[in-house]
Design a protein around this motif. Structure first.
Motif, PDB file in Angstrom:
ATOM      1  N   GLU A 188      50.153 -83.302 -27.031  1.00  0.00           N
ATOM      2  CA  GLU A 188      51.283 -82.481 -27.477  1.00  0.00           C
ATOM      3  C   GLU A 188      51.678 -81.458 -26.426  1.00  0.00           C
ATOM      4  O   GLU A 188      52.864 -81.305 -26.102  1.00  0.00           O
ATOM      5  N   GLN A 189      50.709 -80.769 -25.864  1.00  0.00           N
ATOM      6  CA  GLN A 189      51.016 -79.689 -24.925  1.00  0.00           C
ATOM      7  C   GLN A 189      51.437 -80.189 -23.553  1.00  0.00           C
ATOM      8  O   GLN A 189      52.116 -79.472 -22.818  1.00  0.00           O
ATOM      9  N   ALA A 207      45.776 -75.085 -30.684  1.00  0.00           N
ATOM     10  CA  ALA A 207      46.166 -76.265 -31.460  1.00  0.00           C
ATOM     11  C   ALA A 207      44.941 -76.958 -32.042  1.00  0.00           C
ATOM     12  O   ALA A 207      44.966 -77.441 -33.184  1.00  0.00           O
ATOM     13  N   VAL A 208      43.854 -77.015 -31.272  1.00  0.00           N
ATOM     14  CA  VAL A 208      42.614 -77.614 -31.776  1.00  0.00           C
ATOM     15  C   VAL A 208      42.083 -76.787 -32.947  1.00  0.00           C
ATOM     16  O   VAL A 208      41.690 -77.327 -33.992  1.00  0.00           O
ATOM     17  N   ILE A 253      46.484 -75.287 -26.020  1.00  0.00           N
ATOM     18  CA  ILE A 253      45.655 -76.452 -26.366  1.00  0.00           C
ATOM     19  C   ILE A 253      44.510 -76.007 -27.273  1.00  0.00           C
ATOM     20  O   ILE A 253      44.253 -76.607 -28.320  1.00  0.00           O
ATOM     21  N   ARG A 305      43.865 -77.340 -36.344  1.00  0.00           N
ATOM     22  CA  ARG A 305      43.814 -78.618 -37.069  1.00  0.00           C
ATOM     23  C   ARG A 305      43.091 -78.451 -38.406  1.00  0.00           C
ATOM     24  O   ARG A 305      42.154 -77.644 -38.515  1.00  0.00           O
ATOM     25  N   ALA A 323      46.065 -82.473 -29.431  1.00  0.00           N
ATOM     26  CA  ALA A 323      46.464 -81.170 -28.887  1.00  0.00           C
ATOM     27  C   ALA A 323      46.850 -81.298 -27.417  1.00  0.00           C
ATOM     28  O   ALA A 323      47.857 -80.726 -26.970  1.00  0.00           O
TER      29      ALA A 323
END
Length: 219
Positions: free
Chosen positions: A98-99, A78-79, A75, A82, A95
């Motif tokens: 998605e996870q 993913a942040v 997570i 971006r 994020a």
């Protein structure tokens, strides 16, 4: 910010943790979680029960870890990945969604197992607390202020919101009989779309994220 690769000692610890959680889930799915002992998991992973206790506090924690492994780190990553200029609230929401929803067949079967036992559901919900630390670091870097408590407060709020979304998702809708079944560990059919529940739970935090973003841009 570049994170150095883990050393040999850390890689060995990661391998042991992975072996334990994989053994825990495999045995639980083969024999049922109630029939699995810590000693069984340790033996299957090739370590001692004492070593097992250095990694997990219970069999439920190990079983759930096989499903949620490293999710909090993913997570945060993913942040951080971006594009620049992405609204912080949007980056975090996407994020998390998605996870928590991009699961394969194996994870889906494991989640069905988790819904059958109260202790497993509780352990699953407790994993949301792990979101706070890595997300705090990412938010602090985004705001360019590692000392202020803002990042930690925001990250803790995200963890709490995700837990609330999962609790609502796992709680059976309907009559008192369904609620009683949930309380005693009966099968729970997740209710509603999880992505929408997560978005709804995180929505009230958007103004705080926007305010933090504006503060960072003025600094």
């Amino acid at each position: 910010m570049t994170t150095p690769p883990p050393g040999l000692r850390e890689r060995k610890k990661q391998a042991t943790r992975e072996a334990l959680r994989e053994a825990a889930l495999r045995l639980a799915m083969e024999h049922g979680p109630d029939q699995v002992r810590v000693e069984d998991i340790a033996e299957a992973a090739g370590v001692s029960p004492r070593t097992y206790n250095n990694y997990f506090a219970s069999r439920e924690q190990a079983i759930v870890s096989a499903v949620t492994a490293d999710r909090e780190a993913r997570i945060a990553a993913a942040v951080a990945a971006r594009p620049a200029g992405t609204r912080l609230a949007d980056a975090i929401t996407e994020a998390v969604v998605e996870q928590y929803t991009d699961t394969g067949e194996r994870a889906h079967k494991a989640l069905l197992l988790i819904t059958t036992r109260t202790a497993l559901r509780d352990a699953f919900l407790d994993t949301t607390a792990g979101i706070e630390s890595p997300l705090t670091a990412v938010i602090a870097e985004r705001l360019d202020d590692a000392e202020a408590p803002t990042a930690r407060v925001l990250a803790a709020s995200v963890a709490a919101a995700v837990r609330i979304a999962l609790e609502g998702w796992l709680r059976p809708a309907g009559n008192a009989e369904s609620a009683a079944s949930f309380a005693t560990g009966g099968l729970v059919v997740p209710s509603g779309a999880l992505p929408e529940r997560i978005r709804t739970a995180l929505a009230p935090l958007a103004p705080a994220f926007d305010a933090a973003d504006r503060g960072a841009s003025r600094a």
